[in-house]
Design an enzyme around this catalytic site. Structure first.
Site, PDB file in Angstrom:
ATOM      1  N   THR A  12      18.235 -25.800  33.823  1.00  0.00           N
ATOM      2  CA  THR A  12      19.461 -25.126  34.280  1.00  0.00           C
ATOM      3  C   THR A  12      19.226 -24.318  35.541  1.00  0.00           C
ATOM      4  O   THR A  12      20.077 -24.272  36.438  1.00  0.00           O
ATOM      5  CB  THR A  12      19.979 -24.183  33.175  1.00  0.00           C
ATOM      6  OG1 THR A  12      20.354 -24.973  32.063  1.00  0.00           O
ATOM      7  CG2 THR A  12      21.178 -23.379  33.641  1.00  0.00           C
ATOM      8  N   THR A  85      15.305 -24.408  29.497  1.00  0.00           N
ATOM      9  CA  THR A  85      14.993 -23.527  28.365  1.00  0.00           C
ATOM     10  C   THR A  85      14.920 -24.274  27.029  1.00  0.00           C
ATOM     11  O   THR A  85      14.282 -23.803  26.096  1.00  0.00           O
ATOM     12  CB  THR A  85      16.048 -22.405  28.236  1.00  0.00           C
ATOM     13  OG1 THR A  85      17.332 -22.993  28.008  1.00  0.00           O
ATOM     14  CG2 THR A  85      16.089 -21.542  29.461  1.00  0.00           C
TER      15      THR A  85
HETATM   16  N1  ASP Z   1      19.557 -28.273  29.024  1.00  0.00           N
HETATM   17  C1  ASP Z   1      18.870 -27.323  29.882  1.00  0.00           C
HETATM   18  C2  ASP Z   1      17.399 -27.690  29.905  1.00  0.00           C
HETATM   19  O1  ASP Z   1      16.698 -27.394  28.975  1.00  0.00           O
HETATM   20  C3  ASP Z   1      19.069 -25.937  29.380  1.00  0.00           C
HETATM   21  C4  ASP Z   1      18.422 -24.834  30.195  1.00  0.00           C
HETATM   22  O2  ASP Z   1      17.624 -25.028  31.070  1.00  0.00           O
HETATM   23  O3  ASP Z   1      18.782 -23.657  29.924  1.00  0.00           O
HETATM   24  O4  ASP Z   1      16.937 -28.270  30.841  1.00  0.00           O
END
Ligand code: ASP
Length: 334
Positions: A12, A85
């Site tokens: 993200t 995340t």
């Molecule tokens: N779907 C994203 C990922 O894990 C979520 C994030 O980065 O917060 O790449």
């Protein structure tokens, strides 16, 4: 001035909106432009091995990241990996096993909102991570997120939207970062002697299986040909249901007789397993000499099993490797 390598992998933090939803489009160099203040305390080079939603990151990428750190290890004082995340806790645990005893900090970070939005946690998290990676007392693999510094084996994503997405499970935060100052709770760099050790193998034939009421041993029977080990998320402190057309008991015998691993863990996030409390756990543990994960996180348990089974097929050596503490991953043990 400290030299840091930023390894950008997507997530993200580097995402922009597309017709199909958020997707990583912002490159490593562009990420840095949002946190120019880093120039006051470090210099940064960038590398981008891949750009993925971390949903698509698995063992192959963990090995690639470890190899990249090994390749550049002597040239930098610290490493920051920007990462989605969703699976960051798995990557942080895997890197804790693949890069052990590093005197140089390896920091994973990301964010709940993209870095180019007006309201975002991305800029703080990235700047905090660079700051932590430039700290003389920092070492080993950590996640820096929402002002917390969490040992790479102790992190769990507990919130899907809030800025304090990660918690440290069964272990204190190693440090906090407040207004650009790092305050250490666990200040142990001096106690971690010896040199860094890189590992290059993981066994990917491992499965994480969550028990639910009604599940019986049928599931293990079907999985038998495909896996070398299974980590079972039991209820509470640990045990197996005793009902069903195919009970667990003979299926566990089938697995252990074949030299496959059955590792017990708990689906309860905090405080860990202790199979010896109840008859439903104690009898079967003793009968088959089952191992349990005690206070380890599920992310650390799964990746440690992958790492240890990647190093040895000998059950006694596996047990020794698994119960040796790595990056604060286990406090309780047999
Ligand atoms: N779907 C994203 C990922 O894990 C979520 C994030 O980065 O917060 O790449």
């Amino acid at each position: 001035m400290k030299k840091i390598l930023l390894i950008a992998t997507g997530g993200t933090i580097a995402s922009g909106s597309t017709k199909e939803g958020l997707s990583p489009v912002i490159g490593a160099g562009e990420l840095l432009q949002y946190v120019e203040e880093y120039r006051d305390f470090c210099s940064v080079d960038v590398v981008q091995p891949f750009s993925l939603d971390s949903t698509n990151i698995y063992a192959r990428h963990w090995l690639e990241l470890a190899a990249l750190i090994e390749l550049h290890f002597s040239r930098y004082d610290g490493f920051v990996i920007s990462h989605g995340t969703d699976t960051m806790a798995f990557t942080a645990a895997a890197l804790s096993y693949l890069v052990q005893n590093s005197q140089k900090p390896i920091v994973l970070t990301g964010s709940q909102k993209p870095i180019d939005l007006p309201v975002t946690d991305a800029r703080t998290n990235l700047l905090d991570s660079l700051r932590f990676a430039a700290e003389p007392k920092a070492h080993g693999v950590n996640i820096v997120f929402g002002g917390s510094v969490i040992a790479g084996t102790r992190a769990k994503k507990e919130r899907s939207k809030s800025f304090d997405a990660f918690s440290s499970i069964n272990y204190p935060n190693k440090a906090v970062i407040r207004d650009g100052r790092v305050l250490f709770y666990v200040d142990d760099k001096d106690r971690s002697g010896g040199g860094v050790h890189f590992f290059h193998r993981l066994n990917e034939r491992i499965l994480l299986l969550k028990l639910m009421p009604g599940m019986d041993g049928t599931v293990l029977k079907h999985l038998f040909p495909y896996y070398d080990g299974v980590v079972i998320e039991a209820f509470g402190v640990g045990g197996f249901p005793e009902y069903g057309n195919v009970p667990f008991y003979p299926e566990i015998r089938r697995w252990t007789d074949a030299g496959k691993l059955v590792m017990m863990a708990t689906q309860v996030t905090h405080e860990g397993s202790d199979m010896e409390v109840y008859r439903v756990g104690k009898v079967i543990k003793e009968e088959f000499g089952l191992m349990e994960a005690y206070d380890m996180t599920l992310e650390a348990t799964v990746t440690k099993v992958m790492w240890a089974l990647g190093q040895t097929g000998d059950p006694r050596e596996f047990r020794r490797l698994f119960y040796e503490t790595v990056n604060h991953d286990i406090l309780l043990r047999e």
